[in-house]
Design a protein around this motif. Sequence first.
Motif, PDB file in Angstrom:
ATOM      1  N   MET A  74     -15.546  -0.697  10.379  1.00 14.45           N
ATOM      2  CA  MET A  74     -15.500   0.489   9.520  1.00 14.45           C
ATOM      3  C   MET A  74     -15.379   0.090   8.053  1.00 14.45           C
ATOM      4  O   MET A  74     -16.020   0.671   7.174  1.00 14.45           O
ATOM      5  N   LEU A  75     -14.548  -0.901   7.780  1.00 10.56           N
ATOM      6  CA  LEU A  75     -14.374  -1.394   6.414  1.00 10.56           C
ATOM      7  C   LEU A  75     -15.695  -1.902   5.850  1.00 10.56           C
ATOM      8  O   LEU A  75     -16.061  -1.600   4.711  1.00 10.56           O
ATOM      9  N   TYR A  77       0.827  -1.207   0.000  1.00  9.06           N
ATOM     10  CA  TYR A  77       0.000   0.000   0.000  1.00  9.06           C
ATOM     11  C   TYR A  77       0.862   1.260   0.000  1.00  9.06           C
ATOM     12  O   TYR A  77       0.465   2.296  -0.544  1.00  9.06           O
ATOM     13  N   GLY A  78       2.038   1.186   0.623  1.00 15.53           N
ATOM     14  CA  GLY A  78       2.952   2.315   0.549  1.00 15.53           C
ATOM     15  C   GLY A  78       3.383   2.596  -0.881  1.00 15.53           C
ATOM     16  O   GLY A  78       3.465   3.755  -1.314  1.00 15.53           O
ATOM     17  N   HIS A  79       3.636   1.525  -1.630  1.00 16.86           N
ATOM     18  CA  HIS A  79       4.006   1.678  -3.037  1.00 16.86           C
ATOM     19  C   HIS A  79       2.837   2.210  -3.849  1.00 16.86           C
ATOM     20  O   HIS A  79       3.018   3.069  -4.736  1.00 16.86           O
ATOM     21  N   VAL A  80       1.623   1.734  -3.545  1.00 19.70           N
ATOM     22  CA  VAL A  80       0.431   2.221  -4.242  1.00 19.70           C
ATOM     23  C   VAL A  80       0.238   3.712  -3.971  1.00 19.70           C
ATOM     24  O   VAL A  80      -0.101   4.488  -4.874  1.00 19.70           O
ATOM     25  N   ALA A  81       0.461   4.125  -2.716  1.00 21.96           N
ATOM     26  CA  ALA A  81       0.296   5.540  -2.356  1.00 21.96           C
ATOM     27  C   ALA A  81       1.274   6.433  -3.109  1.00 21.96           C
ATOM     28  O   ALA A  81       0.949   7.582  -3.435  1.00 21.96           O
ATOM     29  N   LEU A  82       2.473   5.919  -3.387  1.00 20.72           N
ATOM     30  CA  LEU A  82       3.452   6.695  -4.139  1.00 20.72           C
ATOM     31  C   LEU A  82       3.082   6.797  -5.627  1.00 20.72           C
ATOM     32  O   LEU A  82       3.399   7.789  -6.281  1.00 20.72           O
ATOM     33  N   LYS A 135      -4.984  -5.208  -6.801  1.00 25.95           N
ATOM     34  CA  LYS A 135      -4.012  -4.116  -6.718  1.00 25.95           C
ATOM     35  C   LYS A 135      -2.774  -4.537  -5.918  1.00 25.95           C
ATOM     36  O   LYS A 135      -1.638  -4.270  -6.312  1.00 25.95           O
ATOM     37  N   LEU A 136      -3.004  -5.220  -4.785  1.00 24.87           N
ATOM     38  CA  LEU A 136      -1.879  -5.670  -3.966  1.00 24.87           C
ATOM     39  C   LEU A 136      -1.060  -6.734  -4.679  1.00 24.87           C
ATOM     40  O   LEU A 136       0.177  -6.706  -4.639  1.00 24.87           O
ATOM     41  N   PRO A 171     -10.965   4.933  -0.124  1.00 28.09           N
ATOM     42  CA  PRO A 171     -11.256   4.726   1.299  1.00 28.09           C
ATOM     43  C   PRO A 171     -11.016   3.300   1.760  1.00 28.09           C
ATOM     44  O   PRO A 171     -10.451   3.069   2.836  1.00 28.09           O
ATOM     45  N   VAL A 172     -11.418   2.308   0.949  1.00 28.02           N
ATOM     46  CA  VAL A 172     -11.247   0.914   1.350  1.00 28.02           C
ATOM     47  C   VAL A 172      -9.768   0.554   1.456  1.00 28.02           C
ATOM     48  O   VAL A 172      -9.363  -0.204   2.352  1.00 28.02           O
ATOM     49  N   ASP A 173      -8.932   1.117   0.575  1.00 29.48           N
ATOM     50  CA  ASP A 173      -7.493   0.851   0.636  1.00 29.48           C
ATOM     51  C   ASP A 173      -6.870   1.473   1.881  1.00 29.48           C
ATOM     52  O   ASP A 173      -6.008   0.865   2.533  1.00 29.48           O
TER      53      ASP A 173
END
Length: 317
Positions: A101-102, A30-35, A290-291, A42-44
Motif C-alpha cells: 500500500m505504501l 508519529y504520535g507527536h507529529v499527529a498532535l 520529520k521523524l 497518507p504516507v505518514d
Amino acid sequence: MDLCITIKGVSFLLQTGLGIMGNVLVLAAYGHVALMEPQLLPVDRIMAHLAFANLMLLLTRGVPQTMTVFGMRQLLNDSGCKVVIYGYRVSRALSVCLTCMLSVFQALTVAPAAGPQLAKLKARLHQLVMPTFIGLWLLNMAVCIAAPFFSIAPRNGTVPAFTLNLGFCHVNFQDNLSYVINGAAVSGRDFAFVGLMLGSSGYILVLLHKHSQQVRAIRRSQGTSMEMRVAKTVVMLVVLYAVFFGIDNVIWIYMLTVAQVPAIVADMRVFFSSCYATLSPFFMISSNKKLKERMVCAAREYKQEPAKESVDKTNFK
C-alpha cells in the motif's frame, strides 16, 4: 547451555528487542507529529500503521520464540496458541500488505497528472487511506482464519506429520491436503502483493531517474523534491522486504515439500521473516526528516529537564 542454543537465543533476543524498540520509537514520533499537525500525510499514516503491524508481529512471534529458545516450556495452552498464532499471521500479512500500500500510494503521489481521472484520484488519497486499512484488515483476518483451528499447545512425545513445530505452539494440519492448501493460500496472497509493490516501486524508480535528469527544473518546487525523497525511502523499504521475503519463501516452499519440518529450518524461517519488522523502523528513522526532527527535539527536552531541576534545587537552597 549449548553454544548453538546460546547463539540462537541471543540472536532472537537482539532481533526482538531492537525491533520492538524501533517500532515503538516510530509510533511515539508519529504520535507527536499527529498532535502537532492538523492532519498526517497518507504516507505518514501508512508508515505508522506499518510500524504497529511490525510491533505486533514481534510481540506475537519474536517474544515467545525467544523465551522458548532459552528453555521456557508450556508458555501457552491451546486457547493461548490460537490467539497468538492468529495474531502473528494477521500482523505478518498486514506487514506485506501495508508495504505494498505504501508503494502504490507513493507511486500515485509522485505520478504526473496525465488526465482528469488520475488528478481526481490523487486528490482523494487522504480519503482512501482509512477504507484501505479496513479492507486489508478484513481480507487478512479472513485469509488467516484457518491457522487458529489447527493451533495447539505442544504435547509430550513426537511431533506428528504435517505439523509446523514453532516450539511454543504446534500448527497441526492433520493431512497433506490441508497443509498444502493453507500454504498455497498464504503464498498466493503474499506473491500477489509483492508483485504489486515491485511493479509500483519500478515505476517510482523510473520517475526518480527522470527526476535526476531534470533536477534543476524540479528543484523549483519544494513539494516535489520532498515527494521524491519520500519515494526513495519507500523504494528502500520495498527492496528490504523483497530480500527477506525471498529468503522466507524459499524456506517455506521447502517446508511444504516435507512431512516433518526440522526445528532448525523452522527457526531460520522465523528469524528471516522477522528481520523486516526489526530493520524497517530504523530505515524509516534514518531516511525520514520529520521523524528525526521529533526524536532530536525529544532528546533535547529530556536533557534539559535534569538541568532545570538542578537549577531549581540551587535556587531553593
